[in-house]
Design an enzyme around this catalytic site. Structure first.
Site, mmCIF file in Angstrom:
data_model
loop_
_atom_site.group_PDB
_atom_site.id
_atom_site.type_symbol
_atom_site.label_atom_id
_atom_site.label_comp_id
_atom_site.label_asym_id
_atom_site.label_seq_id
_atom_site.Cartn_x
_atom_site.Cartn_y
_atom_site.Cartn_z
ATOM 1 N N ASP A 1 -5.096 -4.583 -2.473
ATOM 2 C CA ASP A 1 -4.227 -4.204 -1.356
ATOM 3 C C ASP A 1 -3.905 -5.429 -0.498
ATOM 4 O O ASP A 1 -4.801 -6.174 -0.066
ATOM 5 C CB ASP A 1 -4.942 -3.140 -0.523
ATOM 6 C CG ASP A 1 -4.045 -2.491 0.522
ATOM 7 O OD1 ASP A 1 -3.290 -3.219 1.185
ATOM 8 O OD2 ASP A 1 -4.098 -1.261 0.671
ATOM 9 N N SER B 1 0.825 -1.189 0.000
ATOM 10 C CA SER B 1 0.000 0.000 0.000
ATOM 11 C C SER B 1 0.875 1.261 0.000
ATOM 12 O O SER B 1 1.715 1.444 -0.868
ATOM 13 C CB SER B 1 -0.955 -0.042 1.195
ATOM 14 O OG SER B 1 -1.974 0.907 1.067
#
Length: 592
Positions: A461, A350
């Site tokens: 993610d 991320s």
């Protein structure tokens, strides 16, 4: 090779140094040493095969052996090394069990062999002492603990040019210079190697040997073949821009007995002024390599990184996700730079993947801060919520502008981005392909952004499974040379705050009306919106296994960033400073 008197003396010393056999009386030690027979094993030769009868045991006097097995499913499996001073085979010999694995010589080795008939002779002479010491040896073996006090032995690297390469001499010099900062090193040139008749004295006097092979001939010289046999690790050298197709000469050397048992690496040597390295992917085809290292000519920092990887001392930095709180990573990086702690490999998830990618590209920390803040404040377009809440097009466009055509495997510093693979239900480590796409996948929270498609699979993610991908880093660090060292050092940075998520106990259900009412009344019990709910759901796996992740890291930093919201991008400077102060406090407590 050892003479007969040297053989007896070395065998006696190995027995005395042994944690198990060293407990024998001196008279029994001498009796045992006289029963040992010498066996010289050329590098690449098999000492014994799995399943064979165990009629003897061995002490390694010089050289190095490798334990391995072959299976139909996994092919060749390499296990531990047996070094000078180690013993092997006592359990099978005493219990009369078949050999449990293959053992072959990684380099030219001299063994001291105790045959079962001689063991039984010694047992009749000294039943109590021999029973006790061999029972202890079997016990130590079953515990998988070290059975001997290892003798000093230099670790040998052969630097071997691929056909047409002209950089092997420079790589050997640069590697020797870098290893010299870690211990005693001796660089053996082709001319000196051809005249060298024994390596025992060099191994006793040094920690590392760099054996420079010669090249250019249609067939390898006797020195090149000997250096390849004597080496523990092979460092192939190729010029950047050359053909990546393996040549007949290379394939011939790679197929030499025992070479498969050695750790193999490839150095791609670039010009000193090269801006970006050549992609390494094509060089893996047809080769068995642990790692490919793009190096710039005459760059001491590049050779220092190579030496750290080869010796299991590389430093891996893992950056976790956490929105604007991820600016703390830049503060930690600044602290590491001031403390002169190198970063050899960076990976993240991320926000950590975004900052790590820019750092791997060589950008200054201030530029990373400014570029990341501009990127994060760019907003995104809502879309019909069938696949996701936002379209993700603006983020994808800006990441393509940021990284251009740069490939993940075309960076001077190794890098990876973690993502959750919804198709396979596991973490996917992205270390090839377009850099922008790897960062995008790691920054696409499920439900909020559409998944990134890659070869028919859906990537989002990675925090769903692991927000701080320490396990992936551990798998990518170099193998240690010594049992007392780990495989490199992992510094992990976790900026994901475990915040309370709850509502007023009197509330029966969440609704748009209750959410708006709580927002405008600024009630003590706020209510989570869709963004907060999706964020918590997307990070639940990483939060749940934080203890396991922390246990795998050598240094686990958690900068105190709870006072900053996920969207506090305008407070980047403050967050950087918090990360910097926290890291400086922790670094002051670290030992070497």
């Amino acid at each position: 090779m050892l003479g007969q008197e040297q053989f007896y003396g070395r065998a006696l010393q190995v027995l005395r140094d042994s944690r198990v056999f060293g407990s024998l009386d001196d008279a029994v030690l001498h009796d045992l040493a006289r029963l040992l027979e010498r066996q010289d094993v050329p590098g690449g030769s098999m000492v014994f095969e799995e399943g064979a009868p165990a009629e003897s045991m061995f002490f390694v006097l010089t050289g190095r052996l490798r334990v391995s097995r072959r299976s139909a499913e996994s092919g060749l499996l390499l296990y531990n090394e047996i070094r000078s001073g180690d013993s092997v085979g006592e359990t099978g010999m005493v219990l009369q069990q078949p050999r449990t694995a293959d053992v072959s010589a990684v380099r030219d080795s001299t063994l001291a062999v105790l045959h079962r008939s001689h063991f039984e002779t010694l047992l009749l002479r000294q039943p109590l002492a021999v029973n006790r010491v061999f029972s202890q040896a079997i016990f130590e073996h079953l515990r998988h603990s070290a059975r001997v006090l290892q003798r000093h032995q230099a670790h040998a690297f052969v630097v071997l040019p691929l056909p047409g390469s002209t950089g092997a001499a420079e790589v050997a010099r640069g590697l020797a210079q870098a290893l010299g900062r870690l211990g005693r090193v001796h660089h053996v040139t082709p001319a000196a190697g051809a005249a060298e008749d024994r390596f025992d004295a060099l191994e006793d006097a040094n920690d590392y040997l760099v054996l420079e092979a010669d090249g250019g001939a249609a067939s390898p010289s006797s020195w090149t073949r000997r250096a390849l046999r004597q080496a523990d690790q092979v460092v192939w050298v190729a010029d950047a821009g050359a053909s990546a197709v393996p040549s007949a000469v290379e394939l011939g050397l790679a197929s030499q007995p025992g070479v498969q048992m050695k750790r193999q690496h490839l150095v791609l040597l670039h010009a000193a002024t090269a801006a970006l390295p050549q992609a390494t992917g094509p060089w893996r085809l047809g080769r068995t390599l642990e790692r490919i290292y793009p190096l710039r000519s005459q760059q001491n920092g590049d050779y220092a990184r190579l030496a750290r990887f080869l010796t299991g001392r590389a430093v891996g930095l893992v950056l976790g996700g956490g929105g604007a709180r991820g600016f703390a990573h830049l503060g930690v990086l600044r602290a590491l730079q001031e403390a002169k702690i190198p970063v050899d490999l960076v990976g993240g998830n991320s926000m950590g993947a975004l900052i790590g990618a820019q750092y791997a590209c060589g950008l200054p920390l201030d530029s990373i801060r400014d570029q990341t803040r501009t990127f994060a404040e760019g907003g995104e377009w809502l879309t019909l919520p069938i696949i996701s809440l936002v379209s993700g097009r603006r983020v994808a466009r800006d990441l393509q502008r940021m990284f251009g055509d740069t490939q993940v495997d075309a960076l001077w510093m190794p890098y990876f981005a973690a993502a959750c693979n919804l198709t396979t239900a596991r973490t996917t480590v992205q270390e090839s392909g377009p850099l922008w796409r790897a960062v995008l996948a790691s920054n696409s929270p499920a439900g909020l952004f559409p998944p990134v498609l890659h070869e028919g699979q859906l990537l989002v993610d990675g925090a769903i499974l692991e927000n701080v991908p320490v396990d992936a880093m551990r798998m990518r660090l170099g193998v240690p040379l010594e049992k007392r060292r780990g495989n490199g050092t992992i510094i992990a940075i976790d900026v994901d705050v475990r915040e309370d998520m709850g509502v007023d106990p009197r509330l029966q259900r969440l609704s748009v009306r209750s959410k708006l009412k709580a927002y405008f009344s600024r009630a003590a019990h706020s209510q989570p919106g869709i963004a907060e709910i999706l964020y918590r759901a997307g990070h639940i796996g990483g939060l749940n296994q934080r203890a396991a992740t922390r246990a795998q890291a050598d240094h686990y930093l958690e900068p105190p960033v709870a006072d900053f919201s996920l969207m506090a991008y305008r407070r980047a400077d403050e967050i950087v400073e918090v990360g910097y102060r926290h890291a400086m406090e922790k670094i002051a407590t670290w030992t070497e």
